[in-house]
Design an enzyme around this catalytic site. Sequence first.
Site, short mmCIF file in Angstrom:
data_model
loop_
_atom_site.label_atom_id
_atom_site.label_comp_id
_atom_site.label_asym_id
_atom_site.label_seq_id
_atom_site.Cartn_x
_atom_site.Cartn_y
_atom_site.Cartn_z
N THR A 270 0.90 -1.15 0.00
CA THR A 270 0.00 0.00 0.00
C THR A 270 0.94 1.20 0.00
O THR A 270 2.03 1.13 0.58
CB THR A 270 -0.93 0.04 1.24
OG1 THR A 270 -0.12 0.10 2.41
CG2 THR A 270 -1.81 -1.21 1.32
N HIS A 271 0.55 2.26 -0.67
CA HIS A 271 1.44 3.43 -0.86
C HIS A 271 2.76 3.03 -1.54
O HIS A 271 3.76 3.71 -1.38
CB HIS A 271 1.75 4.13 0.47
CG HIS A 271 0.56 4.34 1.34
ND1 HIS A 271 -0.18 5.51 1.33
CD2 HIS A 271 -0.06 3.52 2.23
CE1 HIS A 271 -1.19 5.40 2.19
NE2 HIS A 271 -1.14 4.21 2.75
N SER B 170 18.36 0.03 -26.37
CA SER B 170 18.76 1.43 -26.49
C SER B 170 19.82 1.55 -27.57
O SER B 170 20.65 0.66 -27.72
CB SER B 170 19.31 1.92 -25.15
OG SER B 170 20.17 3.03 -25.34
N LYS C 49 20.66 -2.00 -21.97
CA LYS C 49 19.26 -1.68 -21.74
C LYS C 49 18.28 -2.66 -22.37
O LYS C 49 18.48 -3.15 -23.47
CB LYS C 49 18.95 -0.29 -22.33
CG LYS C 49 19.56 0.83 -21.53
CD LYS C 49 18.79 1.10 -20.27
CE LYS C 49 18.02 2.39 -20.45
NZ LYS C 49 17.07 2.56 -19.37
N ASN D 137 14.22 -2.12 -22.45
CA ASN D 137 13.19 -1.21 -21.97
C ASN D 137 11.78 -1.75 -22.18
O ASN D 137 11.49 -2.37 -23.20
CB ASN D 137 13.31 0.14 -22.70
CG ASN D 137 14.60 0.86 -22.35
OD1 ASN D 137 15.10 0.74 -21.23
ND2 ASN D 137 15.15 1.58 -23.30
N GLU E 80 4.90 0.77 -21.43
CA GLU E 80 4.78 2.23 -21.32
C GLU E 80 3.78 2.78 -22.33
O GLU E 80 3.05 3.73 -22.04
CB GLU E 80 6.15 2.87 -21.55
CG GLU E 80 7.14 2.55 -20.44
CD GLU E 80 8.56 2.91 -20.84
OE1 GLU E 80 8.98 4.03 -20.54
OE2 GLU E 80 9.23 2.09 -21.48
N TYR F 160 -30.69 14.82 -35.98
CA TYR F 160 -29.31 14.79 -36.47
C TYR F 160 -28.76 16.19 -36.66
O TYR F 160 -29.43 17.09 -37.16
CB TYR F 160 -29.27 14.05 -37.82
CG TYR F 160 -27.87 13.99 -38.44
CD1 TYR F 160 -27.00 12.97 -38.10
CD2 TYR F 160 -27.44 14.97 -39.33
CE1 TYR F 160 -25.72 12.93 -38.65
CE2 TYR F 160 -26.17 14.93 -39.88
CZ TYR F 160 -25.31 13.91 -39.53
OH TYR F 160 -24.05 13.87 -40.07
N1 ARG Z 1 -21.49 11.68 -43.35
C1 ARG Z 1 -22.59 11.83 -42.49
C2 ARG Z 1 -22.21 11.44 -41.05
O1 ARG Z 1 -21.27 10.73 -40.90
C3 ARG Z 1 -23.75 11.01 -42.91
C4 ARG Z 1 -25.07 11.58 -42.49
C5 ARG Z 1 -25.31 12.82 -43.23
N2 ARG Z 1 -26.64 13.30 -43.01
C6 ARG Z 1 -26.97 14.55 -43.27
N3 ARG Z 1 -28.18 14.91 -42.99
N4 ARG Z 1 -26.13 15.41 -43.77
O2 ARG Z 1 -22.84 11.83 -40.09
#
Ligand code: ARG
Length: 457
Positions: A152-153, A274, A280, A282, A287, A314
């Site tokens: 711990t720590h 390295s 080395k 690594n 990482e 949309y």
């Molecule tokens: N290229 C658009 C997207 O990835 C597709 C949908 C486009 N629709 C629109 N109403 N312009 O979202």
Amino acid sequence: MWGGRFAEGPSAIMREINASIPFDKALWRQDIAASKAHVAMLAACDIVTDADAETIIDGLETIAGEYEANGVPEDWDLEDIHMTTEARLAELVGPAAGRLHTARSRNDQVATDFRLWVRDAMDQALAGLAALQRALVTRAGEHAESIMPGFTHLQTAQPVTMGHHLMAYYEMAARDVSRFSDARRRLNQCPLGSAALAGTGFPIDREMTAQALGFAKPTDNSLDAVSDRDFALDYLQAAAQCSLHLSRLAEEMVIWASQPFGFVRMPDTLSTGSSIMPQKKNPDAAELVRGHAGRIVGCLTSLMVTMKGLPLAYSKDMQDDKPPVFEAASLLNLSIAAMTGMVDGATFRTDRMRQAAELGYATATDLADWLVRQADIPFREAHHITGAAVKLAEGKGVALEALTLDELQAIDSRIDERVYSALSVEASVAARASHGGTAPAEVRKRVAEARQHLGMD
Ligand code: ARG
């Protein structure tokens, strides 16, 4: 595609800012699968003729072959994968191609394609996590009795078994599996047929397309269906949390592989050298897994911020949903594979671990517990007596069990020779047999349950 309403074409800047084809071409398989399902449904519902549907499906299959062989062409004028494929279809099959977009919009089309893509990414993560779990369980079984210091720590705390430590990562991976499976279940509804935002007046069969694409059912609200990206956020949340687990394991590998610790030898195959220091080796892969976690969290943040203020339905901002998801998926899949390789291929130096547990006064709690049990001393007083014993041992540069009985009795006369049996690291881990504890017998139980769960036996 919409020239009818416009007197002038887009400027060069408009074309460039608008184009998503450079990245959304990754959706071509999903786009073609969804188009085939859509047009087959249109024919079944007598919205297009069987002959047109057949022509369109043949054309889409030809295009799939072309994309497979030569990649997807990137023409910014065609904006995205949906228009690129439709334009090619028109070249190949002529006017029938124009019937494919009946009763659909790019809004439900992209929502469907992207769900299909993210569903595959979830399945890939689940397969990768299963392999990681198998590697962890296998190594844990080998090391159910190997003793190491628990921290711990990052200060030596109590001895634990290596198997127990590895099984802690098994538990994290199991929660990741549960998160991806849960997200997949929620994702698995089909937006196709929601059209632009309000649904469609054509007599379509949404059950049919949903089923053809492997969805459990169609989505229930068209506005939500075209504007929802929760499935992508769910994926990124699960990916981000998974990447934190991988990063913690990677960090431990980096620490353990360092010379002062020397708990592990990393496999050569996942290390680098390295260019100047010949000695080395690594832990670059570990990482980078640690580094990738930061980028995956960044992808999650990116999409959350994109979505936070969008009105229904949309908006074009949503085109920016794909790059962070694509980036996170490739980083995550690589990270899971790299950590699986490390767990599989690491050489655990049990001699060094045991030595570190012995020299770190890891059994001091056991001495205190012994005083409580055998001499009926209150725990706080036992803690104080034990502290004095640690101080004495530290001053002499020896382990607790190397103190003589005279020395211990000088600290508290109630100590007798039975104490030595409690001071060994073996006795310490064996004593911690509570459910989920580090005792080898408990670890073996957990490993057996996990092997059965993973179908390994
Ligand atoms: N290229 C658009 C997207 O990835 C597709 C949908 C486009 N629709 C629109 N109403 N312009 O979202």
